[in-house]
Design a protein around this motif. Sequence first.
Motif: not given
Length: 116
Positions: A59, A75-79, A94-98, A114
């Motif tokens: 994402d 922004t992205f979702v880091q797994h 799961v971390v939402y990063a910006s 993240a």
Amino acid sequence: MLEFYKKLWEILKEVERIEKDKHNQQGGYKYASESAIKERFHPIFAQHGIVLQPTAITDMLLIPPSGDKKSYITTFVQHFALLDLESGHSLPIVVYASGGDTLDKGAWKALTGAIK
């Protein structure tokens, strides 16, 4: 899996606090750098056979500057997976990063956040 959770509990008991070693001039606050966090956790993770493994980024979105803003926001979702090398068990994270930057460092800033 219970033994893996027990290892994580032992790690948490060993790390009471991480010193804030940096100061954000613009925001006027202190924070713990990625380096300070890694220096604190790495030897303890190694002692217990635990590894933090990035597994995927999903994402991803690049938001261009608007109005008087000069930074692109990434922004992205880091797994991640927290791996127990002894048992083979893993714990997904799961971390939402910006991250914002005027040039090409937004994704790296988001990844650093993240990891922290």
